[in-house]
Scaffold this motif. Structure first.
Motif, PDB file in Angstrom:
ATOM      1  N   GLY A  28       0.822  -1.201   0.000  1.00  0.00           N
ATOM      2  CA  GLY A  28       0.000   0.000   0.000  1.00  0.00           C
ATOM      3  C   GLY A  28       0.855   1.249   0.000  1.00  0.00           C
ATOM      4  N   VAL A  29       0.185   2.389   0.011  1.00  0.00           N
ATOM      5  CA  VAL A  29       0.838   3.692   0.111  1.00  0.00           C
ATOM      6  C   VAL A  29       0.180   4.424   1.280  1.00  0.00           C
ATOM      7  N   LEU A  30       1.006   5.071   2.086  1.00  0.00           N
ATOM      8  CA  LEU A  30       0.512   5.815   3.240  1.00  0.00           C
ATOM      9  C   LEU A  30       1.036   7.242   3.151  1.00  0.00           C
ATOM     10  N   SER A  31       0.128   8.186   3.146  1.00  0.00           N
ATOM     11  CA  SER A  31       0.510   9.594   2.977  1.00  0.00           C
ATOM     12  C   SER A  31       0.237  10.406   4.240  1.00  0.00           C
ATOM     13  N   GLU A  32       0.831  11.590   4.260  1.00  0.00           N
ATOM     14  CA  GLU A  32       0.555  12.539   5.349  1.00  0.00           C
ATOM     15  C   GLU A  32      -0.938  12.797   5.452  1.00  0.00           C
ATOM     16  N   ARG A  33      -1.565  12.918   4.320  1.00  0.00           N
ATOM     17  CA  ARG A  33      -3.003  13.188   4.276  1.00  0.00           C
ATOM     18  C   ARG A  33      -3.786  12.065   4.958  1.00  0.00           C
ATOM     19  N   ASP A  34      -3.390  10.806   4.717  1.00  0.00           N
ATOM     20  CA  ASP A  34      -4.051   9.668   5.374  1.00  0.00           C
ATOM     21  C   ASP A  34      -3.918   9.776   6.891  1.00  0.00           C
ATOM     22  N   ILE A  35      -2.729  10.152   7.336  1.00  0.00           N
ATOM     23  CA  ILE A  35      -2.480  10.255   8.772  1.00  0.00           C
ATOM     24  C   ILE A  35      -3.287  11.385   9.391  1.00  0.00           C
ATOM     25  N   VAL A  36      -3.318  12.530   8.743  1.00  0.00           N
ATOM     26  CA  VAL A  36      -4.072  13.673   9.280  1.00  0.00           C
ATOM     27  C   VAL A  36      -5.558  13.339   9.372  1.00  0.00           C
TER      28      VAL A  36
ATOM     29  N   ALA B 185       0.781   0.985  10.015  1.00  0.00           N
ATOM     30  CA  ALA B 185       0.740   1.489   8.638  1.00  0.00           C
ATOM     31  C   ALA B 185      -0.306   0.727   7.839  1.00  0.00           C
ATOM     32  N   ARG B 186      -0.379  -0.587   8.042  1.00  0.00           N
ATOM     33  CA  ARG B 186      -1.345  -1.414   7.324  1.00  0.00           C
ATOM     34  C   ARG B 186      -2.782  -0.932   7.557  1.00  0.00           C
ATOM     35  N   SER B 187      -3.068  -0.455   8.768  1.00  0.00           N
ATOM     36  CA  SER B 187      -4.441  -0.073   9.102  1.00  0.00           C
ATOM     37  C   SER B 187      -4.879   1.224   8.424  1.00  0.00           C
ATOM     38  N   LEU B 188      -3.931   2.064   8.003  1.00  0.00           N
ATOM     39  CA  LEU B 188      -4.283   3.349   7.382  1.00  0.00           C
ATOM     40  C   LEU B 188      -3.916   3.459   5.913  1.00  0.00           C
ATOM     41  N   MET B 189      -3.085   2.559   5.421  1.00  0.00           N
ATOM     42  CA  MET B 189      -2.594   2.684   4.050  1.00  0.00           C
ATOM     43  C   MET B 189      -3.716   2.518   3.026  1.00  0.00           C
ATOM     44  N   THR B 190      -3.479   3.076   1.864  1.00  0.00           N
ATOM     45  CA  THR B 190      -4.339   2.830   0.718  1.00  0.00           C
ATOM     46  C   THR B 190      -3.834   1.546   0.080  1.00  0.00           C
ATOM     47  N   ALA B 191      -4.673   0.510   0.089  1.00  0.00           N
ATOM     48  CA  ALA B 191      -4.238  -0.798  -0.401  1.00  0.00           C
ATOM     49  C   ALA B 191      -4.402  -0.950  -1.912  1.00  0.00           C
ATOM     50  N   GLU B 192      -5.350  -0.230  -2.486  1.00  0.00           N
ATOM     51  CA  GLU B 192      -5.554  -0.285  -3.939  1.00  0.00           C
ATOM     52  C   GLU B 192      -4.691   0.804  -4.572  1.00  0.00           C
TER      53      GLU B 192
END
Length: 144
Positions: free
Chosen positions: A49-57, A72-79
């Motif tokens: 997946g990809v995890l961004s600052e925006r996802d965290i905020v 990270a797995r719980s917040l990442m974009t998996a697609e």
């Protein structure tokens, strides 16, 4: 122009984190590298997946006190939207705009070989416009 040219100028290093990394750890990695996203991967090649600052905020805005301990797995974009080195920059810009994404991993035979950000694309676009402007000025000043 193709994505491979962008990678030649920016390099192929991709900052990654493991899926089990805490959000607090991911935030430290983002700050240390002064980047906006990380690729989440177990082996450094396959993308989970990809995890961004925006996802965290967005996650921090939820009423959950334990968010920094989340993984990270719980917040990442998996697609994850990806591209290949032979994808044109124009195609990539359209994809980023249409899908509203800022980071696109580059794959060859399913393995990650780089990451292109919207900043990389904008930097390239500005350089192209500056080159065209100089060429036009030179032509006007010396048409023969």
């Amino acid at each position: 122009m193709q994505v491979s040219v962008l990678l030649q100028s920016k390099g192929t290093e991709v900052v990654t984190v493991r899926p089990e990394a805490s959000i607090a750890e991911v935030a430290i990695v983002l700050a240390e590298h002064r980047i906006g996203a990380v690729v989440v991967t177990d082996d450094g090649r396959a993308i989970d997946g990809v995890l961004s600052e925006r996802d965290i905020v967005r996650a921090l805005a939820r009423p959950d006190d334990g968010m920094l301990a989340a993984t990270a797995r719980s917040l990442m974009t998996a697609e994850v939207v990806t591209c290949q080195p032979d994808t044109t920059v124009e195609e990539l810009m359209a994809t980023m705009t249409d899908r509203r994404i800022r980071h696109v991993p580059v794959l060859v035979d399913g393995a990650m070989v780089g990451l292109v950000s919207i900043g990389d694309v904008v930097k390239h676009h500005i350089a192209t416009l500056e080159h065209e402007t100089r060429a036009m000025h030179d032509y006007i000043a010396n048409p023969y």
